[in-house]
Design a protein around this motif. Sequence first.
Motif, PDB file in Angstrom:
ATOM      1  N   TYR A  76      -3.613   2.342  -0.164  1.00  0.00           N
ATOM      2  CA  TYR A  76      -3.348   0.916   0.009  1.00  0.00           C
ATOM      3  C   TYR A  76      -3.770   0.127  -1.234  1.00  0.00           C
ATOM      4  O   TYR A  76      -3.062  -0.750  -1.710  1.00  0.00           O
ATOM      5  N   LYS A  79      -1.341   0.630  -4.088  1.00  0.00           N
ATOM      6  CA  LYS A  79      -0.090  -0.093  -3.822  1.00  0.00           C
ATOM      7  C   LYS A  79      -0.270  -1.588  -4.052  1.00  0.00           C
ATOM      8  O   LYS A  79       0.540  -2.230  -4.701  1.00  0.00           O
ATOM      9  N   ASN A  80      -1.359  -2.119  -3.518  1.00  0.00           N
ATOM     10  CA  ASN A  80      -1.511  -3.566  -3.510  1.00  0.00           C
ATOM     11  C   ASN A  80      -2.126  -4.146  -4.766  1.00  0.00           C
ATOM     12  O   ASN A  80      -1.750  -5.224  -5.201  1.00  0.00           O
ATOM     13  N   ASN A  83       0.310  -2.219  -8.075  1.00  0.00           N
ATOM     14  CA  ASN A  83       1.782  -2.161  -8.057  1.00  0.00           C
ATOM     15  C   ASN A  83       2.335  -0.747  -8.040  1.00  0.00           C
ATOM     16  O   ASN A  83       3.461  -0.525  -8.492  1.00  0.00           O
ATOM     17  N   SER A  85       3.827   1.318  -5.888  1.00  0.00           N
ATOM     18  CA  SER A  85       4.406   1.264  -4.541  1.00  0.00           C
ATOM     19  C   SER A  85       4.619   2.646  -3.928  1.00  0.00           C
ATOM     20  O   SER A  85       4.736   2.774  -2.717  1.00  0.00           O
ATOM     21  N   TRP A  86       4.636   3.670  -4.756  1.00  0.00           N
ATOM     22  CA  TRP A  86       4.957   5.029  -4.278  1.00  0.00           C
ATOM     23  C   TRP A  86       3.764   5.764  -3.687  1.00  0.00           C
ATOM     24  O   TRP A  86       3.911   6.836  -3.103  1.00  0.00           O
ATOM     25  N   LYS A  88       1.117   7.278  -1.440  1.00  0.00           N
ATOM     26  CA  LYS A  88       0.779   7.550  -0.031  1.00  0.00           C
ATOM     27  C   LYS A  88      -0.559   8.293  -0.017  1.00  0.00           C
ATOM     28  O   LYS A  88      -0.998   8.777  -1.069  1.00  0.00           O
ATOM     29  N   SER A 217       2.828   2.396 -12.405  1.00  0.00           N
ATOM     30  CA  SER A 217       3.721   1.459 -11.712  1.00  0.00           C
ATOM     31  C   SER A 217       5.086   1.392 -12.398  1.00  0.00           C
ATOM     32  O   SER A 217       6.007   0.777 -11.892  1.00  0.00           O
ATOM     33  N   LYS A 222       5.778   8.071 -11.834  1.00  0.00           N
ATOM     34  CA  LYS A 222       4.922   8.473 -10.708  1.00  0.00           C
ATOM     35  C   LYS A 222       4.547   9.957 -10.757  1.00  0.00           C
ATOM     36  O   LYS A 222       3.442  10.328 -10.412  1.00  0.00           O
TER      37      LYS A 222
END
Lengths: 389, 389
Positions: A76, A79-80, A83, A85-86, A88, A217, A222
């Motif tokens: 999290y 991601k936040n 940036n 976003s990929w 997990k 990002s 990635k």
Amino acid sequence: MKELSQAILNSKKSKIRKLFDMLLKSGSDAISFGIGQPDFTSPDYMNDAIIKALREHKTQYAPARGIPQLREIIAYKFKNENNMSWVKPENTIVTNGGSQALQLAYAVLTNPGDEMILSSPAFLSYYHLADYYGIKCVEVPAKNNYSPDIEGIKNAITPKTKFILINSPSNPTGYAFSKEEMDAIVALVLEHDLYLVSDEVYEKFYFDGMTHISPASYEGMKDRTITLNALSKTFGATGLRLGYIAASEEIIINMEKYIQYTTAGVNHPVQYGAIEGLKHVDRMNIPEIIEEYDRKRQFCVRRLKEMKFIVDMPKGAFYIMPKLNPEWGMDGDEFSNALVQEQKVACVPGSGFGSYSNDSLRISYATSDEKLEEGFNRIEKFLRNRNFL
Amino acid sequence: MKELSQAILNSKKSKIRKLFDMLLKSGSDAISFGIGQPDFTSPDYMNDAIIKALREHKTQYAPARGIPQLREIIAYKFKNENNMSWVKPENTIVTNGGSQALQLAYAVLTNPGDEMILSSPAFLSYYHLADYYGIKCVEVPAKNNYSPDIEGIKNAITPKTKFILINSPSNPTGYAFSKEEMDAIVALVLEHDLYLVSDEVYEKFYFDGMTHISPASYEGMKDRTITLNALSKTFGATGLRLGYIAASEEIIINMEKYIQYTTAGVNHPVQYGAIEGLKHVDRMNIPEIIEEYDRKRQFCVRRLKEMKFIVDMPKGAFYIMPKLNPEWGMDGDEFSNALVQEQKVACVPGSGFGSYSNDSLRISYATSDEKLEEGFNRIEKFLRNRNFL
């Protein structure tokens, strides 16, 4: 007796730690600008979560990758805040501090004989890990203001190059990459089919409104980027030894194997502290800390300029790396040694950070205003005693 | 994408952890004889000392070797509990669990191409660390009762042999060296100018009045032996990740360098817990724990013999490693897989511990009597379903 590991025999004890040992011997009025840790300790809201886990006897093995709840918060966070976003939970792993995160990157990415590239000066472990893993560390000297020499890095790439290692904001220089520089590094990595190891432990410490850029990002990065971070600097928790990584699942799976057989995971209760820490990072009042560091930074630059050091304004972290005035005819090792002996002020010589920086000192200014003031006064005295001023 | 580390790509995820993952999926009535940890957790008197350190904000870097007070207690422990009269604090270092202690031994002792020797079956990490450090692990098959084949070990020594690795009492077999066997190993080490790595994490768990022998207590062995230990098994503290080493000062100095650049030391507050733990080990009531483990051990042997496994009485630790009856025509992998799927009982296949033990299973009996009973009943059902009984 048969010979021990050549790689380790050849590696030197850290100049930082050595300096620290010298300083300890020199009595209570010694001033250290040496150690790279914030001048605050881990907050109670984080410590309390560790204490709760201890009271609940969460003291048996944690999973080698880290506890699932922590890995969720880490995903999290990336991601936040970054940036990425990929990311997990499968793309994350918990480590014994940023140091082990680095070690894992070297261990998993390289085979003996590979090469890596960094902009020099750089954090000491980067060099020694290259020796330990039997790879060649190619140092590209930074420009005068410590910005990376992109053209030089490009020219250093060979078919054996496995990764580029960046650290922005940087220990020891305090330099931070511009967007254009990050774009250029990413382009090199993509063009030459490399990996990028991005050590982002100082990501929270930027001045003048600059913000952090995570190369993972970027489009296409990635699977090529290993992003390292840790509680140490953001939370003043260097002694809790908790770091973390984001990378492709393939890399994480292989890091997990390496962790299983080398350290069998990270202290279990501290992982509960990390969850609380990362979840409520806003409680750290980073803007206030930065305001204070900014003041200290300005003070250092002013005083260093007054004393005829050659210095640029650092952009991040809490280090400044002034160059000695060539007129003084001293190198960093001589200066640092004499300074600690005569004035009991410890600054790490630039030679501790690579082959091209023995004309400089690293000063960690994450210390009290009183110590900063007194330390600089003593440096001034040191210079005046030699008629350098 | 360029290739990752071959050594790590080639290493497998631990069969123990894999089994554990399978078991997690198989629901709440699963029974694990798989994980090597005691059935008790770290005591409050130890946890309280960690909590106190956290409350006092001892959360900044500890020295890379460990805090001096802890190293004093460790030296005292080796002197008093292990007859290693030569150990001073300078001969000790604190590690991230027994696992990192092991890693340090491999890292500091070896150069690529070296060889090491162990009695197989043995703890999984021993093999993988050899791969990671580019050295050859020479497995000498243990005798039928898992005692070491001293003649075989002697014959395996070559000019490239750097060290012998022993683990008494042993994970996975529960075997423990007799005085004669330890004498013989020490004689080989001295005669052939080798090092000895002695993994003593199960030193407190002996049956039938046997007591622990540390090879570093022998004449001439102080500079040749790396003695490893940890809080994990003695204190039920596998998740606190605190181990420690005694060795010559030269070895310790080099281990310290390696730690500096790879993990930068051990969680600071937990070191205060280790001080209290080691200082008051008598509070652990080890004799009571052993009495209980002894009962469980006897139970296992009785049940395994009833079910026609081939088994000897273990001498220490909390493992038993029965061989499958050859009449069943199954190897350890098949047996373990089918057993977890059909009966939800997890035992690690012997193949997880070396090249010569796929005729066996490792059972960790540090679990409740109810689970032991139910687990063995299910194994019996498993055998009856196949008309093996």
